[in-house]
Design a protein around this motif. Structure first.
Motif, PDB file in Angstrom:
ATOM      1  N   THR A  15      53.223  11.832  -3.200  1.00 38.38           N
ATOM      2  CA  THR A  15      52.144  12.703  -3.672  1.00 38.38           C
ATOM      3  C   THR A  15      50.807  12.099  -3.281  1.00 38.38           C
ATOM      4  O   THR A  15      50.703  10.891  -3.064  1.00 38.38           O
ATOM      5  N   THR A  16      49.780  12.931  -3.199  1.00 38.66           N
ATOM      6  CA  THR A  16      48.479  12.433  -2.777  1.00 38.66           C
ATOM      7  C   THR A  16      47.817  11.599  -3.868  1.00 38.66           C
ATOM      8  O   THR A  16      46.859  10.885  -3.605  1.00 38.66           O
ATOM      9  N   SER A  17      48.326  11.695  -5.099  1.00 38.14           N
ATOM     10  CA  SER A  17      47.709  10.918  -6.174  1.00 38.14           C
ATOM     11  C   SER A  17      48.026   9.428  -6.035  1.00 38.14           C
ATOM     12  O   SER A  17      47.381   8.600  -6.666  1.00 38.14           O
ATOM     13  N   ASN A  18      49.030   9.079  -5.162  1.00 36.73           N
ATOM     14  CA  ASN A  18      49.381   7.684  -4.890  1.00 36.73           C
ATOM     15  C   ASN A  18      49.735   6.900  -6.156  1.00 36.73           C
ATOM     16  O   ASN A  18      49.447   5.723  -6.249  1.00 36.73           O
ATOM     17  N   LYS A  19      50.373   7.563  -7.104  1.00 39.71           N
ATOM     18  CA  LYS A  19      50.710   6.867  -8.355  1.00 39.71           C
ATOM     19  C   LYS A  19      51.961   6.014  -8.188  1.00 39.71           C
ATOM     20  O   LYS A  19      52.094   4.961  -8.790  1.00 39.71           O
TER      21      LYS A  19
HETATM   22  C1  LIG Z   1      46.712   7.894  -0.915  1.00 36.99           C
HETATM   23  O1  LIG Z   1      47.088   7.035   0.154  1.00 36.99           O
HETATM   24  C2  LIG Z   1      46.796   7.551   1.432  1.00 36.99           C
HETATM   25  C3  LIG Z   1      47.316   6.596   2.471  1.00 36.99           C
HETATM   26  O2  LIG Z   1      47.874   5.464   1.917  1.00 36.99           O
HETATM   27  C4  LIG Z   1      45.285   7.757   1.557  1.00 36.99           C
HETATM   28  O3  LIG Z   1      45.008   8.329   2.831  1.00 36.99           O
HETATM   29  C5  LIG Z   1      44.814   8.677   0.470  1.00 36.99           C
HETATM   30  O4  LIG Z   1      43.412   8.768   0.516  1.00 36.99           O
HETATM   31  C6  LIG Z   1      45.220   8.140  -0.891  1.00 36.99           C
HETATM   32  N1  LIG Z   1      44.849   9.083  -1.922  1.00 36.99           N
HETATM   33  C7  LIG Z   1      44.306   8.729  -3.051  1.00 36.99           C
HETATM   34  C8  LIG Z   1      43.992   9.835  -4.010  1.00 36.99           C
HETATM   35  O5  LIG Z   1      44.084   7.576  -3.298  1.00 36.99           O
END
Ligand SMILES: *[C@@H]1O[C@H](CO)[C@@H](O)[C@H](O)[C@H]1NC(C)=O
Ligand SMILES: *[C@@H]1O[C@H](CO)[C@@H](O)[C@H](O)[C@H]1NC(C)=O
Ligand SMILES: *[C@@H]1O[C@H](CO)[C@@H](O)[C@H](O)[C@H]1NC(C)=O
Ligand SMILES: *[C@@H]1O[C@H](CO)[C@@H](O)[C@H](O)[C@H]1NC(C)=O
Ligand SMILES: *[C@@H]1O[C@H](CO)[C@@H](O)[C@H](O)[C@H]1NC(C)=O
Ligand SMILES: *[C@@H]1O[C@H](CO)[C@@H](O)[C@H](O)[C@H]1NC(C)=O
Ligand SMILES: *[C@@H]1O[C@H](CO)[C@@H](O)[C@H](O)[C@H]1NC(C)=O
Ligand SMILES: *[C@@H]1O[C@H](CO)[C@@H](O)[C@H](O)[C@H]1NC(C)=O
Ligand SMILES: *[C@@H]1O[C@H](CO)[C@@H](O)[C@H](O)[C@H]1NC(C)=O
Ligand SMILES: *[C@@H]1O[C@H](CO)[C@@H](O)[C@H](O)[C@H]1NC(C)=O
Ligand SMILES: *[C@@H]1O[C@H](CO)[C@@H](O)[C@H](O)[C@H]1NC(C)=O
Length: 443
Positions: free
Chosen positions: A51-55
């Motif tokens: 997920t884009t939240s990178n949790k």
């Molecule tokens: C999540 O990680 C990706 C790559 O690792 C990065 O491009 C993205 O900005 C990150 N998103 C957040 C919300 O930190």
């Protein structure tokens, strides 16, 4: 001369750099922002967040060269995500184990310890087929990701369904399209008949069922619909039952998705997307026993619906889930015959009787008043089978059947003769009677 040495040295240096890209050694752990890439460049292994939240971060393998979001084919720590990824790392220990640590030094995932293999110098390599292999310096492989699939079978991988009648492999679907943790849906051999059928489970309940008929067990079949083909080989040695897929490209995968569909997919270069080769189930009435006892899902129709088996009628006209009943009661062996129903996926709850011919299989059913049907296949074309005969008999209710134009096999259903049929005259020669019966069967 000096120039020569330098360029040779430079080449060696370069090639050693390239070589190490697909390898994890004790000296070079894999860190959070790094990845291994197979020599071919097709697969990568590293840390990803679905997920884009990178949790949550996972250690996984994906297609390296495809555009768009990662198509993940294997996940190490699906039920134990990394929440503190910054200094997470994957290492090879000096007793030949791979261990994944998070930033706090917590052990997130590891390969089993193998005391006997405790020799320094073990390393792991991401192969061109997408297999992550842990290897001793002596070239002995001690662990490989292909033996521990998550939800996907890749070309060249073995889906080992059973070994000595024990279920071995279970593919467990992701919980959701962006949640790799173990979902409720899984697919494995059926513990009561692991070399006969695969079951997709919803937790512990059957969701749908696939039976190996004589055709698909006897070697390879092409799964295809248009541009993509996938070669499926089924091997049943009696001891081991497995299947493999092959394609001239690695961009093919067979998977159980989070909605319970078992899919074969191939990458389409023109549309830049995964094209569906085949999926199962497709019709609502293919779901496990959705048609009720003595009823079948008729896939020969444009819109598949439930139908009564020949000689049966619905209990409740409006509702097939209550199943069907006999029009004529069966008085054991008296005034009865077997009718052949071609193209059927045979019912569940089967009894497999070994070492029988077709006639002996019918006799097996006929001598037991509780028998209702049998099916027979001679699988002598199958690879390495000790007993190629497959006599299946059923007593009680017949559930979870479908009928298709392609696929399936003949189900021989035991029915009472209709009252209108005049029994053969007593002087009728018995050999002729037998021929008559066989005509009826091969109809
Ligand atoms: C999540 O990680 C990706 C790559 O690792 C990065 O491009 C993205 O900005 C990150 N998103 C957040 C919300 O930190
Ligand atoms: C192996 O690892 C252990 C623990 O990390 C360490 O104590 C030991 O010295 C290592 N052995 C060798 C030969 O590197
Ligand atoms: C340990 O490694 C050997 C090969 O060196 C292998 O045959 C054996 O199955 C392994 N044992 C376990 C428990 O993984
Ligand atoms: C699995 O079963 C649960 C109930 O236990 C149900 O809510 C869910 O829809 C089922 N999944 C599928 C794919 O049918
Ligand atoms: C897709 O295109 C790439 C190069 O762009 C090529 O290497 C690959 O073989 C192609 N795959 C198929 C299935 O045609
Ligand atoms: C293959 O058949 C499925 C339906 O079973 C269809 O949805 C899919 O688009 C077909 N694939 C191709 C490449 O035509
Ligand atoms: C059909 O019968 C089943 C079991 O008796 C019941 O649960 C279901 O609601 C019925 N469906 C309809 C459409 O009547
Ligand atoms: C079969 O028919 C014979 C004679 O009609 C009768 O004696 C016998 O009981 C019947 N057997 C069964 C199982 O109904
Ligand atoms: C198979 O059946 C035949 C007779 O039908 C018998 O002679 C033979 O011993 C049986 N083989 C096995 C392995 O049971
Ligand atoms: C099965 O088929 C093979 C060849 O097709 C034949 O040799 C063998 O006798 C058959 N076995 C039985 C039990 O019918
Ligand atoms: C034969 O009958 C018994 C009960 O009398 C039953 O348990 C068994 O499964 C039956 N076998 C077949 C092949 O129908």
């Amino acid at each position: 001369m000096g120039m020569h040495y330098i360029s040779i040295f430079f080449l060696l240096f370069l090639s050693s750099l390239c070589k190490s890209d697909d390898q994890l050694t004790q000296a070079k752990p894999l860190t959070h922002d790094d990845k291994l890439v197979s020599k071919s460049g097709d697969f990568a292994l590293g840390f990803f967040s679905p997920t884009t939240s990178n949790k949550s971060f996972y250690l996984g393998i994906w297609y390296q060269s495809l555009p768009g979001p990662h198509t993940v084919v294997w996940v190490a720590n699906r039920d134990n995500p990394i929440v503190a990824p910054l200094s997470a790392k994957l290492i090879v220990t000096n007793n030949s184990q791979m261990v994944l640590f998070d930033s706090r030094g917590h052990n997130i995932w590891m390969t089993p310890s193998n005391i006997t293999a405790g020799a320094p110098g073990a390393y792991a390599e991401l192969s061109n087929s997408g297999n992550f292999v842990l290897r001793l310096p002596s070239n002995t492989d001690i662990w490989q990701s292909f033996d521990h699939p998550t939800d996907i079978i890749l070309a060249g991988m073995r889906f080992l369904v059973s070994h000595k009648a024990q279920v071995i492999t279970r593919l467990v679907a992701w919980k959701g399209s962006d949640d790799p943790s173990s979902g409720d849906l899984s697919i494995s051999g059926d513990p009561s008949a692991p070399d006969l059928q695969l079951v997709t489970w919803n937790k512990t309940r059957s969701y749908c069922r696939t039976v190996w008929n004589g055709v698909s067990v006897s070697g390879g079949t092409y799964l295809s619909n248009t541009s993509s083909i996938l070669y499926q080989t089924v091997v049943n040695s009696g001891d081991e039952f497995y299947f493999t897929y092959a394609d001239n490209s690695v961009y093919t995968r067979v998977m159980l998705d989070h909605t319970g569909k078992y899919k074969s997919l191939a990458w389409n270069n023109h549309s830049s997307s995964w094209a569906l080769i085949r999926e199962y189930p497709t019709a609502a009435c293919e779901l496990y026993a959705s048609c009720g006892p003595f009823s079948y899902c008729d896939l020969t129709q444009m819109v598949p619906t439930c139908q009564s088996l020949e000689g049966f009628e619905t209990v409740d006209d409006a509702n097939f889930s209550n199943g069907c009943r006999r029009k004529q009661a069966l008085k054991c062996g008296n005034q009865s015959h077997f009718v052949a129903l071609p193209g059927m996926k045979v019912p569940d709850k089967v009894l497999h009787i070994h070492n029988r011919s077709l006639d002996e299989c019918e006799a097996e059913c006929r001598r037991n008043c509780s028998c209702v049907a049998y099916a027979y296949a001679n699988l002598s074309g199958a690879i390495g089978m000790a007993d190629p005969s497959r006599c299946l008999v059923w007593s009680g209710e017949l559930v979870d059947i479908w009928k298709a134009i392609n696929g399936g096999e003949s189900l021989y259903l035991w029915l009472a003769d209709s009252p209108g049929i005049v029994p053969p005259p007593p002087f009728f020669p018995s050999t002729l009677q037998k021929k008559e019966k066989q005509k009826k069967l091969s109809r």
